[in-house]
Design a protein around this motif. Structure first.
Motif, PDB file in Angstrom:
ATOM      1  N   ASP A  56      -6.349  14.865   6.149  1.00  0.00           N
ATOM      2  CA  ASP A  56      -5.145  15.523   5.655  1.00  0.00           C
ATOM      3  C   ASP A  56      -5.539  16.358   4.429  1.00  0.00           C
ATOM      4  O   ASP A  56      -5.747  15.819   3.331  1.00  0.00           O
ATOM      5  CB  ASP A  56      -4.109  14.446   5.296  1.00  0.00           C
ATOM      6  N   ALA A  77     -13.305  11.013  12.991  1.00  0.00           N
ATOM      7  CA  ALA A  77     -13.499  10.716  14.417  1.00  0.00           C
ATOM      8  C   ALA A  77     -14.611  11.576  15.005  1.00  0.00           C
ATOM      9  O   ALA A  77     -15.119  11.275  16.087  1.00  0.00           O
ATOM     10  CB  ALA A  77     -12.198  10.950  15.177  1.00  0.00           C
ATOM     11  N   GLY A 191      -3.929  -8.630   2.953  1.00  0.00           N
ATOM     12  CA  GLY A 191      -2.803  -8.837   3.861  1.00  0.00           C
ATOM     13  C   GLY A 191      -2.013  -7.537   3.915  1.00  0.00           C
ATOM     14  O   GLY A 191      -2.604  -6.459   3.816  1.00  0.00           O
TER      15      GLY A 191
HETATM   16  P1  NAD Z   1      -2.653   5.056   4.980  1.00  0.00           P
HETATM   17  O1  NAD Z   1      -2.144   5.450   6.306  1.00  0.00           O
HETATM   18  O2  NAD Z   1      -1.734   5.072   3.804  1.00  0.00           O
HETATM   19  O3  NAD Z   1      -3.926   5.929   4.599  1.00  0.00           O
HETATM   20  C1  NAD Z   1      -4.977   6.099   5.500  1.00  0.00           C
HETATM   21  C2  NAD Z   1      -5.645   7.422   5.166  1.00  0.00           C
HETATM   22  O4  NAD Z   1      -6.731   7.568   6.090  1.00  0.00           O
HETATM   23  C3  NAD Z   1      -4.713   8.622   5.373  1.00  0.00           C
HETATM   24  O5  NAD Z   1      -4.781   9.473   4.253  1.00  0.00           O
HETATM   25  C4  NAD Z   1      -5.248   9.281   6.629  1.00  0.00           C
HETATM   26  O6  NAD Z   1      -5.065  10.685   6.641  1.00  0.00           O
HETATM   27  C5  NAD Z   1      -6.717   8.893   6.560  1.00  0.00           C
HETATM   28  N1  NAD Z   1      -7.329   8.959   7.877  1.00  0.00           N
HETATM   29  C6  NAD Z   1      -6.902   8.361   9.014  1.00  0.00           C
HETATM   30  N2  NAD Z   1      -7.670   8.724  10.047  1.00  0.00           N
HETATM   31  C7  NAD Z   1      -8.617   9.563   9.547  1.00  0.00           C
HETATM   32  C8  NAD Z   1      -9.686  10.284  10.117  1.00  0.00           C
HETATM   33  N3  NAD Z   1      -9.913  10.278  11.443  1.00  0.00           N
HETATM   34  N4  NAD Z   1     -10.465  11.036   9.308  1.00  0.00           N
HETATM   35  C9  NAD Z   1     -10.211  11.096   7.992  1.00  0.00           C
HETATM   36  N5  NAD Z   1      -9.195  10.461   7.388  1.00  0.00           N
HETATM   37  C10 NAD Z   1      -8.409   9.692   8.165  1.00  0.00           C
HETATM   38  O7  NAD Z   1      -3.296   3.614   5.204  1.00  0.00           O
HETATM   39  P2  NAD Z   1      -3.592   2.400   4.214  1.00  0.00           P
HETATM   40  O8  NAD Z   1      -2.565   1.366   4.430  1.00  0.00           O
HETATM   41  O9  NAD Z   1      -3.875   2.880   2.830  1.00  0.00           O
HETATM   42  O10 NAD Z   1      -4.929   1.825   4.883  1.00  0.00           O
HETATM   43  C11 NAD Z   1      -6.200   2.115   4.376  1.00  0.00           C
HETATM   44  C12 NAD Z   1      -7.177   1.083   4.893  1.00  0.00           C
HETATM   45  O11 NAD Z   1      -6.754  -0.221   4.479  1.00  0.00           O
HETATM   46  C13 NAD Z   1      -7.282   1.036   6.418  1.00  0.00           C
HETATM   47  O12 NAD Z   1      -8.605   0.825   6.817  1.00  0.00           O
HETATM   48  C14 NAD Z   1      -6.431  -0.166   6.771  1.00  0.00           C
HETATM   49  O13 NAD Z   1      -6.848  -0.762   7.969  1.00  0.00           O
HETATM   50  C15 NAD Z   1      -6.718  -1.066   5.587  1.00  0.00           C
HETATM   51  N6  NAD Z   1      -5.695  -2.095   5.400  1.00  0.00           N
HETATM   52  C16 NAD Z   1      -4.399  -1.748   5.195  1.00  0.00           C
HETATM   53  C17 NAD Z   1      -3.458  -2.744   5.034  1.00  0.00           C
HETATM   54  C18 NAD Z   1      -2.024  -2.436   4.798  1.00  0.00           C
HETATM   55  O14 NAD Z   1      -1.216  -3.366   4.872  1.00  0.00           O
HETATM   56  N7  NAD Z   1      -1.642  -1.204   4.495  1.00  0.00           N
HETATM   57  C19 NAD Z   1      -3.839  -4.084   5.093  1.00  0.00           C
HETATM   58  C20 NAD Z   1      -5.178  -4.399   5.314  1.00  0.00           C
HETATM   59  C21 NAD Z   1      -6.100  -3.387   5.464  1.00  0.00           C
END
Ligand code: NAD
Length: 265
Positions: A56, A77, A191
């Protein structure tokens, strides 16, 4: 119904952590939102130069401008994109991720493959790219933002649970290979965190089950967590920052649960 416990009003800001990273350069994937954005801000507040990587463009540029970092627009990806990113990195935060919820029998194979590409192959390729610089300097930190779902499963999250378990294994291999070279590799296992990823899940589940958002929180997301609130992104960032400190140099190959007691339940 269980009501959500509000977050503590006063939490130490990451910049007050005492961790100094002034000579360090960090790269945070998915740094445009949620946990990645909080990690980028915490690392920058500790003095690091931060590369904010996100698909983004607007989000990456907004965060980079706010923290005095460098934005990189990249879709992780695509394996070829990794070669366009900087390799002179002391701290690699593998954070970008996404979720897809569907029963195994209906899980779209291309969606499954995409999630492995972003959440497993990209971290592998980034480690491969950044480790030689860390080895040459005799210092490095790899922080893998895993999840409770790196340690246990939930139904309907086949791709995500598979990817997070794979990331756990990858992190341990990096820990073994990096140990003689001053490089640690750890997972952080949150979590449910209050980020757009979870806000979207709450919205989707409320619509799917015809229940309120509060009921999704209490009866679906937080049922197994003794602490009845969502985790905040800056709490995850504080843990990531702590793992970057020199006083954390003996911690490697570990998985740090930030799960409100979920694992004890
Ligand atoms: P989010 O959706 O707020 O942010 C994810 C970011 O990753 C976004 O800015 C998105 O544009 C970017 N992204 C996604 N696919 C992409 C790609 N192909 N190339 C480049 N950028 C890409 O998500 P979040 O909740 O902040 O999650 C971040 C990490 O934390 C993830 O790995 C998620 O699995 C992990 N996580 C989240 C939670 C939760 O509850 N939110 C809990 C445990 C782990």
């Amino acid at each position: 119904m269980t009501s959500e416990v509000p977050p503590p009003a006063l939490r130490p800001a990451p910049s007050a952590s005492g961790v100094r990273l002034t000579s360090r350069t960090a790269l945070v994937t998915g740094g445009g939102s949620g946990i990645g954005k909080a990690c980028a801000a915490a690392l920058a507040a500790a003095g690091a130069t931060v590369h904010v990587v996100d698909r983004d463009a607007e989000a990456a540029e907004r965060v980079a401008a706010a923290i005095g970092g460098v934005a990189h627009v990249a879709d992780l990806a695509d394996p070829a994109v990794i070669d366009t990113l900087p390799s002179g990195i002391d701290i690699l935060v593998n954070n970008a991720g996404l979720q897809h919820v569907a029963p195994l029998t209906e899980f779209p194979p291309e969606r499954f493959a995409h999630i492995q590409q972003v959440m497993v192959t990209a971290p592998f390729l980034l480690m491969r790219r950044c480790l030689p610089y860390m080895y040459a300097r005799g210092w490095g930190r790899i922080i893998n933002i895993s999840s409770v779902h790196g340690l246990r499963a939930s139904a309907y999250k086949a791709a995500y649970v598979t990817a997070k378990h794979a990331l756990e294994g990858l992190s341990k291999v990096a820990a073994l290979e990096g140990a003689p070279r001053g490089v640690t590799s750890n997972c952080v296992n949150p979590g449910y965190v209050r980020t757009p990823l979870v806000e979207n899940q709450i919205r989707d589940q409320a619509a799917a089950h015809g229940i309120s958002r509060a009921d999704v929180l209490a009866d679906v997301l937080l049922t197994r967590s003794p602490i009845k609130r969502l985790l905040e992104a800056d709490e995850v960032a504080s843990a990531a920052l702590w793992l970057c400190a020199d006083h954390s140099s003996y911690i490697t190959g570990a998985s740090l649960p930030l799960d409100g007691g979920w694992g004890a339940n």
